[in-house]
Design an enzyme around this catalytic site. Structure first.
Site, short mmCIF file in Angstrom:
data_model
loop_
_atom_site.label_atom_id
_atom_site.label_comp_id
_atom_site.label_asym_id
_atom_site.label_seq_id
_atom_site.Cartn_x
_atom_site.Cartn_y
_atom_site.Cartn_z
N ASP A 148 -0.90 -30.92 36.38
CA ASP A 148 -0.78 -29.46 36.33
C ASP A 148 -1.76 -28.91 35.31
OD1 ASP A 148 0.33 -26.75 35.57
OD2 ASP A 148 1.79 -27.32 37.10
N HIS A 161 5.43 -28.04 46.69
CA HIS A 161 5.01 -29.02 45.68
C HIS A 161 6.20 -29.37 44.80
CE1 HIS A 161 4.22 -24.96 44.09
NE2 HIS A 161 4.39 -25.45 42.87
#
Length: 119
Positions: free
Chosen positions: A30, A105
């Protein structure tokens, strides 16, 4: 979908820090981590939410969850049995839950104590 950020990452149009890949899934770090380890696991096929994916292709949903578990082991968040020391797997659904990219996700979070309740 040409306007989907994660679809563009899957095709390689946008670079990603990939940590795990299968024929059906992609996992990458991320860019705004919320824990020491924060990896996103996406199906390569576009589906907007976990429920949409479960309805359209339950086997692919299973592949995404398996990939998340493999990432947890690879990143030292779990042993081969999938437990110790521990991690969190999160799927946000909709804007009120914080979903900003409408391509399903799973967030794999760990490397620090994750209190409960979240938020």
């Amino acid at each position: 979908m040409t306007d989907c950020l994660f679809c563009r990452m899957v095709t390689g149009e946008i670079p990603a820090d990939v940590v795990h890949e299968t024929d059906r899934t992609l996992a990458f770090r991320d860019i705004n981590p919320q824990a020491s380890t924060h990896v996103l696991v996406v199906p390569k096929a576009h589906h907007p939410t976990v429920v949409a994916l479960a309805q359209a292709d339950p086997d692919l949903l299973g592949a995404v969850v398996r990939a998340a578990g493999e990432v947890a082991v690879q990143e030292g968040l779990a042993t081969e049995d999938g437990v110790e020391p521990g991690y969190r797997m999160v799927a946000n659904t909709g804007p009120a839950a914080g979903q900003t990219v409408h391509h399903v996700h799973l967030h794999v979070l760990g490397g620090r104590d994750l209190g409960w309740p979240p938020g």
